[in-house]
Scaffold this motif. Structure first.
Motif, PDB file in Angstrom:
ATOM      1  N   ALA A 112       0.851  -1.184   0.000  1.00 40.14           N
ATOM      2  CA  ALA A 112       0.000   0.000   0.000  1.00 40.14           C
ATOM      3  C   ALA A 112       0.891   1.239   0.000  1.00 40.14           C
ATOM      4  O   ALA A 112       1.828   1.334   0.794  1.00 40.14           O
ATOM      5  N   ILE A 113       0.614   2.171  -0.900  1.00 43.22           N
ATOM      6  CA  ILE A 113       1.304   3.465  -0.911  1.00 43.22           C
ATOM      7  C   ILE A 113       0.254   4.535  -0.675  1.00 43.22           C
ATOM      8  O   ILE A 113      -0.690   4.684  -1.463  1.00 43.22           O
ATOM      9  N   VAL A 114       0.383   5.246   0.420  1.00 46.87           N
ATOM     10  CA  VAL A 114      -0.625   6.227   0.824  1.00 46.87           C
ATOM     11  C   VAL A 114       0.067   7.503   1.266  1.00 46.87           C
ATOM     12  O   VAL A 114       1.276   7.532   1.520  1.00 46.87           O
ATOM     13  N   SER A 219      -2.672  -5.674   1.676  1.00 46.91           N
ATOM     14  CA  SER A 219      -1.268  -5.402   1.393  1.00 46.91           C
ATOM     15  C   SER A 219      -0.346  -6.094   2.388  1.00 46.91           C
ATOM     16  O   SER A 219      -0.677  -6.250   3.562  1.00 46.91           O
ATOM     17  N   LEU A 220       0.833  -6.469   1.906  1.00 49.23           N
ATOM     18  CA  LEU A 220       1.849  -7.051   2.783  1.00 49.23           C
ATOM     19  C   LEU A 220       2.426  -6.003   3.717  1.00 49.23           C
ATOM     20  O   LEU A 220       2.858  -6.309   4.826  1.00 49.23           O
ATOM     21  N   GLY A 221       2.469  -4.765   3.270  1.00 44.45           N
ATOM     22  CA  GLY A 221       2.986  -3.666   4.072  1.00 44.45           C
ATOM     23  C   GLY A 221       2.463  -2.356   3.539  1.00 44.45           C
ATOM     24  O   GLY A 221       1.930  -2.287   2.430  1.00 44.45           O
ATOM     25  N   THR A 222       2.607  -1.297   4.336  1.00 47.08           N
ATOM     26  CA  THR A 222       2.118   0.020   3.957  1.00 47.08           C
ATOM     27  C   THR A 222       3.252   1.025   4.012  1.00 47.08           C
ATOM     28  O   THR A 222       3.981   1.108   5.009  1.00 47.08           O
ATOM     29  N   LEU A 223       3.408   1.789   2.929  1.00 53.53           N
ATOM     30  CA  LEU A 223       4.392   2.862   2.846  1.00 53.53           C
ATOM     31  C   LEU A 223       3.669   4.202   2.887  1.00 53.53           C
ATOM     32  O   LEU A 223       2.803   4.467   2.054  1.00 53.53           O
ATOM     33  N   VAL A 224       4.023   5.043   3.860  1.00 50.34           N
ATOM     34  CA  VAL A 224       3.487   6.405   3.928  1.00 50.34           C
ATOM     35  C   VAL A 224       4.545   7.344   3.359  1.00 50.34           C
ATOM     36  O   VAL A 224       5.673   7.409   3.869  1.00 50.34           O
ATOM     37  N   VAL A 225       4.181   8.056   2.294  1.00 50.19           N
ATOM     38  CA  VAL A 225       5.143   8.903   1.594  1.00 50.19           C
ATOM     39  C   VAL A 225       5.209  10.289   2.225  1.00 50.19           C
ATOM     40  O   VAL A 225       6.270  10.756   2.636  1.00 50.19           O
ATOM     41  N   GLU A 226       4.099  10.975   2.294  1.00 48.39           N
ATOM     42  CA  GLU A 226       3.996  12.263   2.979  1.00 48.39           C
ATOM     43  C   GLU A 226       2.658  12.296   3.700  1.00 48.39           C
ATOM     44  O   GLU A 226       1.648  11.851   3.152  1.00 48.39           O
ATOM     45  N   LEU A 239      -3.797   0.796  11.200  1.00 48.06           N
ATOM     46  CA  LEU A 239      -4.546  -0.427  10.934  1.00 48.06           C
ATOM     47  C   LEU A 239      -3.633  -1.519  10.382  1.00 48.06           C
ATOM     48  O   LEU A 239      -3.805  -2.705  10.684  1.00 48.06           O
ATOM     49  N   ALA A 240      -2.655  -1.127   9.569  1.00 49.10           N
ATOM     50  CA  ALA A 240      -1.692  -2.108   9.054  1.00 49.10           C
ATOM     51  C   ALA A 240      -0.889  -2.711  10.201  1.00 49.10           C
ATOM     52  O   ALA A 240      -0.687  -3.929  10.266  1.00 49.10           O
ATOM     53  N   ALA A 241      -0.436  -1.869  11.117  1.00 49.43           N
ATOM     54  CA  ALA A 241       0.329  -2.370  12.263  1.00 49.43           C
ATOM     55  C   ALA A 241      -0.521  -3.296  13.123  1.00 49.43           C
ATOM     56  O   ALA A 241      -0.051  -4.342  13.586  1.00 49.43           O
ATOM     57  N   GLU A 242      -1.800  -2.927  13.328  1.00 54.07           N
ATOM     58  CA  GLU A 242      -2.683  -3.763  14.137  1.00 54.07           C
ATOM     59  C   GLU A 242      -2.936  -5.114  13.481  1.00 54.07           C
ATOM     60  O   GLU A 242      -3.211  -6.106  14.170  1.00 54.07           O
ATOM     61  N   ALA A 243      -2.867  -5.147  12.148  1.00 53.68           N
ATOM     62  CA  ALA A 243      -3.061  -6.404  11.420  1.00 53.68           C
ATOM     63  C   ALA A 243      -1.772  -7.214  11.321  1.00 53.68           C
ATOM     64  O   ALA A 243      -1.748  -8.263  10.675  1.00 53.68           O
ATOM     65  N   GLY A 244      -0.702  -6.729  11.944  1.00 56.05           N
ATOM     66  CA  GLY A 244       0.569  -7.447  11.909  1.00 56.05           C
ATOM     67  C   GLY A 244       1.360  -7.234  10.640  1.00 56.05           C
ATOM     68  O   GLY A 244       2.273  -8.010  10.334  1.00 56.05           O
ATOM     69  N   GLU A 246       3.812  -4.830   7.987  1.00 57.81           N
ATOM     70  CA  GLU A 246       4.922  -3.889   8.098  1.00 57.81           C
ATOM     71  C   GLU A 246       4.451  -2.471   7.749  1.00 57.81           C
ATOM     72  O   GLU A 246       3.616  -2.283   6.862  1.00 57.81           O
ATOM     73  N   VAL A 247       4.992  -1.491   8.452  1.00 56.30           N
ATOM     74  CA  VAL A 247       4.706  -0.085   8.165  1.00 56.30           C
ATOM     75  C   VAL A 247       6.030   0.623   7.890  1.00 56.30           C
ATOM     76  O   VAL A 247       6.972   0.523   8.682  1.00 56.30           O
ATOM     77  N   PHE A 248       6.090   1.322   6.766  1.00 55.94           N
ATOM     78  CA  PHE A 248       7.277   2.050   6.349  1.00 55.94           C
ATOM     79  C   PHE A 248       6.929   3.528   6.198  1.00 55.94           C
ATOM     80  O   PHE A 248       5.802   3.877   5.822  1.00 55.94           O
ATOM     81  N   ALA A 249       7.899   4.393   6.449  1.00 60.40           N
ATOM     82  CA  ALA A 249       7.666   5.830   6.288  1.00 60.40           C
ATOM     83  C   ALA A 249       8.913   6.483   5.717  1.00 60.40           C
ATOM     84  O   ALA A 249      10.041   6.113   6.076  1.00 60.40           O
ATOM     85  N   LEU A 250       8.697   7.460   4.832  1.00 59.03           N
ATOM     86  CA  LEU A 250       9.808   8.219   4.267  1.00 59.03           C
ATOM     87  C   LEU A 250      10.069   9.446   5.138  1.00 59.03           C
ATOM     88  O   LEU A 250       9.144  10.191   5.444  1.00 59.03           O
ATOM     89  N   PRO A 251      11.307   9.678   5.533  1.00 57.33           N
ATOM     90  CA  PRO A 251      11.608  10.893   6.283  1.00 57.33           C
ATOM     91  C   PRO A 251      11.606  12.098   5.365  1.00 57.33           C
ATOM     92  O   PRO A 251      11.739  11.974   4.140  1.00 57.33           O
ATOM     93  N   GLY A 252      11.457  13.279   5.937  1.00 53.97           N
ATOM     94  CA  GLY A 252      11.461  14.500   5.138  1.00 53.97           C
ATOM     95  C   GLY A 252      12.084  15.637   5.905  1.00 53.97           C
ATOM     96  O   GLY A 252      12.592  15.480   7.018  1.00 53.97           O
TER      97      GLY A 252
END
Length: 375
Positions: A112-114, A219-226, A239-244, A246-252
């Motif tokens: 997931a890209i959100v 999704s296998l994991g979720t990426l938060v871009v901004e 919700l992704a974390a609660e479902a077990g 992976e959660v990824f985030a881009l620093p800015g």
């Protein structure tokens, strides 16, 4: 349109909590049997008085039945083997999904890209670049068809010839925002669009947090871009974390208000990523669960000339005709994707999914977009 389809539409239209209706389907085995069971069985399954009354009195809307009668469009219930395996594992999974497009793509390994509806130019570039790289790695892209990062992710996935899944928070026939009507049609034609709402349902504010659990669940994991401090993307990440997952985030930049939500996620334990390869590596273990579920859904065994196809290590290959055609197409010399598609006759989506499984199983290696058997 089958009797079960019409019965499932009535079960969806009953509204209320989905758990009791899922229990009813499990107990009865099919939507038509669930309706035929009558009020005592409905109450025993835990349906509320309003739900029981709705099942007694509410028919199927012309909008919903008309939509379902069109080619390439279907409804998949909790009882159906095509219901996505990953989505079954979230809290309060939907009773049913309305699907426009290739339903098999709901089993494709996705990220997931959100993010924000008002991204910076840099955020758009990051979303586009990560999407292209993840598609090249064989992963699909799931998002919510909203303005901003969602739109960039879907558009970039299509441009790269990859798989994309759009989850909408309204009826699947109601593009939201209206400016994305063309994109919705394109995703339905080349990917897949899903909704848990009956066709004809307008967009409502309360639908979108619930929509986000489906994005995370598929999704296998979720990426938060901004994302700003208060953002729907952060709900998807939670919700992704609660479902077990992976959660990824881009620093800015600390001066970018659209980076503050990502920084908050990182402080709370999300994985900071700077390169798409970090996501691919992190998702390899969790992808095995999807691989096992996918193998159980694949087709009938092949009856060969007295032996079962095996890899170089002597391990038997899955008894799926498509899988074995693709295996036969892969040589010891690296081959590009287009060559594998020509040899196997498979679509990009199917081949990409299977190639990822082969990589995870250690049968295939991939370098610079070329695939070969692992020695």
């Amino acid at each position: 349109m089958t009797e079960d389809d019409l019965a499932l539409l009535r079960l969806v239209a009953a509204g209320g909590r989905s758990g009791p209706r899922r229990h009813l389907l499990e107990a009865c085995g099919s939507p038509s049997a669930a309706l035929a069971a009558g009020a005592p069985a409905w109450r025993e399954a835990g349906l509320s008085a309003p739900q029981v009354q709705a099942l007694r009195t509410t028919g199927v809307s012309a909008t919903a039945s008309g939509w379902l009668a069109a080619p390439g469009q279907r409804v998949v219930g909790w009882h159906d083997p095509d219901y996505p395996a990953l989505l079954r594992r979230v809290a309060s999974p939907p009773l049913a999904l309305f699907v426009a497009g290739d339903i098999d793509l709901l089993w494709h390994p996705c990220v997931a890209i959100v993010g924000t509806r008002a991204p910076t130019a840099g955020g758009r570039d990051h979303a586009r670049g990560f999407t292209h790289a993840l598609v090249r790695a064989g992963l699909g892209i799931c998002s919510g068809l909203a303005a901003g990062i969602d739109t960039v992710a879907h558009t970039a996935a299509l441009a790269a010839g990859g798989t994309t899944v759009a989850v909408v928070g309204c009826g699947i026939d109601r593009p939201y925002p209206a400016s994305n009507a063309g994109l919705l049609r394109e995703v339905a034609a080349r990917g897949v669009v899903v909704s848990e709402h009956l066709p004809g349902t307008p967009a409502r504010r309360e639908h979108f947090p619930a929509r986000n659990r489906i994005i995370a669940g598929l999704s296998l994991g979720t990426l938060v871009v901004e994302a700003a401090q208060r953002s729907g993307a952060l709900i998807t990440a939670r919700l992704a974390a609660e479902a077990g997952r992976e959660v990824f985030a881009l620093p800015g930049s600390i001066r970018n208000p659209m980076a503050r939500g990502c920084h908050r996620l990182i402080r709370d334990g999300a994985t900071l990523v700077e390169d798409p390869g970090e996501i691919v590596a992190a998702l390899a273990p969790v992808a095995h669960a999807l691989a096992d579920a996918l193998r159980s859904r694949l087709g009938a065994p092949i009856h060969g000339a007295g032996s079962v196809a095996a890899d170089a290590a002597g391990r038997p290959l899955p008894d799926d005709p498509d899988y074995q055609r693709l295996w036969s197409a892969i040589g010891h010399d690296p081959s590009p994707m287009d060559q594998l598609l020509e040899r196997s006759g498979l679509t990009t989506a199917v081949a990409s999914s299977m190639l990822l499984l082969m990589e995870l199983d250690g049968r295939v290696v991939q370098a610079h977009g070329r695939y070969s058997r692992k020695s």
